[in-house]
Structure formats: structure tokens, C-alpha cells
Write a protein that holds these residues in place. Structure first.
Motif: not given
Length: 545
Positions: A272-292
């Protein structure tokens, strides 16, 4: 210009804009995701200037959803899901049916075709995975009964939408001349879809439950942290992709089950700790893609329809969920939490809308109305959760573990914030040394456990004024903050120090940077795990010479 540049430009542009607008939102005391959505609007095709590749942005966002569901699966077990099935399964199905009906009523009022109203209502009925899970994660609700019901509800919605996405093309052919053949084809499609989903789940429970923990253990024995991280990502993404390609199951459900099977391993926490940074970064891109996707013109052309759809998503769906949960005898606070959790829509709604347009079920303006209502609901949802956070706990007659905030009568006590692994050990050592203890935690079950042991405990956010004011910090011996997140613990330290300058505060840190941050926030002492471990090991050595 190289062919790979669109990917790089979209990734860099999305993250940079999200950071700029996210920081602006934070400064204005707005939810960070409001900034992420605005970053997407700026990068989208409906505003002048820079335009990112919407298709690539959505694919990158899909990675965020996969990793997020994988992380949730790591914290869940089959037992957790079975405990809430009596509420989650009928609750999700009834709520989806009721919300779909509300959408069809709106369509009838607007003279839409029946099929369009149905698809529109169905799209309104399913909550966003990312929005719901981020809200639960921020409030540490995964380990509570409320969190388990919400996640179980989400899984049922996921399965229902998998079926819906498979059936819509089949339904489009029902109006063909050979009606009997179309009907048979529809039933065959339903049977095959359910069979594939059942086969995948059975395969994961029988094979995955044994193979995935064994593989992680095998890789861990290699001693390479790099290979371990690679194995975690390969399992999460590989199973999600295989589930979609071979069994017709959604990426999200595949990733969730992969995480749940990996959770059987003792190495799940490290995964869980090893995947956390990637999870956060790509989750941000999810909201960006919705705004688009947001076409702001629809707010001017169909303002009342957007408002009506928004009210169905928030008030209509939220109230339906509240009534259902209460009907199953669950506490009001649980019902309110589930209602607010579901009062938004997201990724599955967009997929369903796109498919509906391609099949002729949904018109372009109806899709734009849906997207506008979805984005507004995502913006408003964090504010609804903030309102929930401010609600004082219900009376003891309502929920045995929730009591109103009452000022402690203790003096000379030690206040411990957080009752995880470190907090639990700290409380035990304090009690063994004869100290009186008062614990603050966000997880209901932990607070109930402490109260059952006769230990005074407060359920709430330790940085909140309503909680701090009942802890009698001026009369306390010390405040010990055991929360692992340096930003969260730093906020507790900062607020406590501002209110009580003379208080002795101890906080924990994993590294030098967090330690410096906590000291700057006002911690009297910062304990670093690595440093203390080294000292303990040296202390065990026999005297030299």
C-alpha cells in the motif's frame, strides 16, 4: 515534434496546472479538487489557449482509478464485504432503481424519448469511485462500519454498471424485425456476462488468494525493493487489464479484487505504501480529465435542467440512500454518511453517457447536461462532507460509540492522538508506567474498543477546536501525536501549540524532513523511528571491554 509529445505534454500540463490551481484553492480554503477541476477546464477544448489531449488524459485518469481501487482492496477482506452484504446489495439496487426513475421523470417533463430518460437516469444513479474513496480516505473511514457499507455499495454499483454497459448494445438491437431472436440474444448476453463475472471472482478467490501472497513473499525474499514495487504494480495493473479483456469485468473491480487478495499477505502494508505516490498523482489527473469535459455553455443554455439533474444527484439520491440505510436499522450518522457519499456521479456515468450517444439513446445536449451536473456535484460533495464533519456525534441511545463532546475531568493526564499500531503501543506503555490516558481517534471501532476497556476516548479530528477544547490540554502532562502522516500530525501540533504555548508535545516522524516540519510546527520533541531503532539496538550490545 515527436509522436510521443502529446502524452508528455498532457501529463506535464495536467499536473502543473493541477498544482497551480490546487494551491490557489487551498489558499482560498476550498477543496483541492476544485482547483484540479478548474485546471481541467483551462486545459479543455471549451476555453481558449492550451488544449490537452482529452483521450490521453482519460486513459491516464483510468490508471488512477485502478490504483485507488487496488489500494482499497488492500484494506478489505471478503469477511468485511460479507458483513455488509445485507445492506449494500439491496440498498444499492433499490437506490439505483429509484434514481433512474427520478431521471426518467425529468426526461418525461422535458419530452425526451423514454430510452433517453432511462439512460440519463441510470447515469445519475452511480457514484464516482474516486470522489467517494478520497472522501473516505481523508476521514479514515475505511475501517468503520460506515466505510465498509459505502465500499460494499460501490462494488454492487460497479457490477450493475458492468452489466448495463454490456446490455445497452444488445438493447439497441431489440427493435429489429426479428423480435424473438433479439429477445433470445438479450438473455444470452445477460447469462454470458454473469457467467464471466462469476468465473473471474471464483478464479480470484480460489487461485488468486493463494498465488498472489505467495508471489509477493517470493519477490520480497529477493531483497530488492525495486522488484517488490514492480511486482505490486504488475499484479494490480495486470489483473485489472486481464479482468477487462478476458472476462468483461471493469478495471476497477479487477483491481479491487487483486488488492483484496494481496491483502491476505503480511506484506500488504508495504504494498500500500509503495503504490501511494502513484495513486495520488493519477487520481489528480482524474479530476483534471473531468474538468476537460466541461462545456460551460450548457449552464447558459439549460440552467434549470442542469439544476434539476444536480438536485436528483444530491438531494434525491442522497435521501433515497438515507431512507434505505435507516430502514435496515442503521444509525442516523451512518445513513447520513452513506447519503453524502453517494451524492455525486463520475467516471461510470461518463462512460455510460458516451455509449448512450454512440448508440443513439442519448442526445448531445443531454450528455452535456449530465456532465455539467456531475461536475457541480463533485464540487459540492466535499462541502457536504465538511458539514458532516461539523456534526456533533449522536446521543448514546443512537450509537453506542458516539457521545456528545464532553470536557474531560482528568488532570495530569497524557493525551494521545491516534490509536493505530504506534498509538496502541504508546497507550499500553503509558498505562504500564501508571499514567492516566485520554485518546483521540477518528475510527469509531477503535474508540468503542477503548471505552470498553474503561479508557477515556474522544471520536473526532484532533485539530478541530471542538475536540481540543474538551481535552483539558492546560492540565495535561503532555500531548503525544502518533499519526504517521506528517502533514496531518503537523496540523494537530500547530493548532495545539497556538492554543497552549507551554504544552509539552511529542510527535513521530519517519525521516529527517518530516521531523524538521513537525519541529517547525511547534513539537517539543520529534521521535524518528529509524533513530530510536538504532539506539535500541546499540543498547542491547554487551558492554565493550
Amino acid at each position: 515534434m515527436h509522436d510521443a509529445q502529446p502524452l508528455i505534454v498532457t501529463l506535464v500540463g495536467g499536473l502543473v496546472l493541477a498544482f497551480i490551481f490546487g494551491m490557489a484553492a487551498h489558499r482560498l480554503k476550498l477543496p483541492a479538487l476544485a482547483g484540479y477541476l478548474l485546471a481541467g477546464v483551462v486545459a479543455g477544448p471549451f476555453t481558449p489557449g492550451y488544449v490537452a489531449n482529452a483521450h490521453l488524459a482519460q486513459e491516464l485518469a483510468e490508471l488512477g482509478v485502478i490504483l485507488l481501487m487496488f489500494g482499497v482492496g488492500l484494506h478489505f477482506s471478503l469477511k468485511d464485504l460479507l458483513e455488509v452484504k445485507a445492506v449494500a446489495i439491496p440498498g444499492a439496487l433499490v437506490q439505483m432503481a429509484a434514481t433512474t426513475a427520478l431521471g426518467m421523470v425529468l426526461g418525461w417533463a422535458l419530452d425526451w424519448p423514454l430510452a433517453q430518460g432511462f439512460v440519463f437516469g441510470l447515469a445519475l444513479s452511480v457514484a464516482s469511485t474516486v470522489v467517494l474513496l478520497r472522501a473516505l480516505e481523508e476521514r479514515h473511514l475505511f475501517e468503520t462500519s460506515r466505510g465498509r457499507i459505502a465500499v460494499g455499495w460501490l462494488i454492487v454499483e460497479d457490477l450493475a454498471m458492468v452489466l448495463a454497459l454490456v446490455l445497452l448494445p444488445a438493447l439497441a438491437s431489440v427493435g429489429s424485425p426479428d423480435q424473438a431472436e433479439s429477445g433470445r440474444s438479450l438473455w444470452i448476453t445477460i447469462a454470458m456476462t454473469l457467467g464471466k463475472v462469476g468465473l473471474f471472482v471464483a478464479l480470484m478467490l480460489i487461485v488468486g488468494k493463494r498465488f498472489i501472497p505467495w508471489l509477493l513473499k517470493f519477490v520480497a525474499h529477493s531483497g530488492s525493493r525495486e522488484l517488490f514495487r514492480l511486482a505490486v504494480l504488475a499484479i494490480a495493473l495486470g489483473i485489472a487489464f486481464g479482468a477487462a479483456q478476458l472476462f468483461g469485468v471493469s478495471f476497477e473491480l479487477g483491481a479491487f479484487l487483486a488488492g483484496m487478495m494481496m491483502g491476505e499477505s503480511k506484506l500488504a502494508q508495504q504494498a500500500a505504501e509503495d503504490t501511494l505516490p502513484l495513486r495520488d498523482a493519477f487520481a489528480v489527473l482524474f479530476f483534471v480529465s473531468i474538468g476537460m469535459l466541461f462545456n460551460w455553455h450548457v449552464l447558459l443554455e439549460h440552467p434549470l435542467t442542469v439544476l434539476a439533474a444536480f438536485l436528483i444527484i444530491t438531494l434525491g439520491k442522497g435521501l433515497v440512500a438515507y431512507v434505505i440505510v435507516r430502514a435496515f436499522g442503521r444509525p442516523k450518522r451512518t445513513a447520513i454518511t452513506i447519503g453524502i457519499s453517494l451524492a455525486q456521479i463520475g467516471e461510470f456515468s461518463f462512460i455510460l453517457a458516451s455509449l448512450g450517444v454512440s448508440l443513439g439513446f442519448l442526445s448531445g445536449p443531454a450528455r452535456d447536461i449530465l456532465l455539467a451536473a456531475a461536475i457541480v456535484s463533485i464540487l459540492v460533495n466535499p462541502l457536504m462532507f465538511k458539514w458532516l464533519d461539523r456534526l456533533r456525534e449522536e446521543p448514546a441511545s443512537e450509537v453506542a460509540t458516539d457521545i456528545p463532546f464532553v470536557a474531560t475531568g482528568q488532570t495530569g493526564h497524557v493525551v494521545v492522538v491516534g490509536y493505530g499500531r504506534v498509538g496502541r503501543a504508546t497507550v499500553q506503555d503509558l498505562q504500564a508506567a501508571g499514567h492516566r490516558v485520554l485518546v483521540v481517534d477518528l475510527v469509531e471501532e477503535r474508540v468503542a474498543e477503548l471505552r470498553g476497556q474503561g479508557v477515556e476516548a474522544v471520536l473526532g479530528q484532533a485539530s478541530g477546536d471542538d475536540v481540543l477544547d474538551v481535552l483539558n490540554l492546560p492540565g495535561a502532562t503532555a500531548l503525544i501525536v502518533t499519526i504517521p502522516d506528517p502533514f496531518e500530525s503537523g496540523e494537530v501540533v500547530r493548532v495545539a501549540r497556538a492554543k497552549h504555548p507551554g504544552l509539552f508535545i511529542v510527535a513521530r516522524a519517519h525521516d529527517t524532513e518530516p521531523a524538521v516540519h513537525l519541529a517547525a510546527q511547534g513539537a517539543s520533541e520529534v521521535v524518528m523511528a529509524e533513530t530510536e531503532t538504532g539506539r535500541a539496538m546499540v543498547a542491547l550490545l554487551p558492554a565493550h571491554g
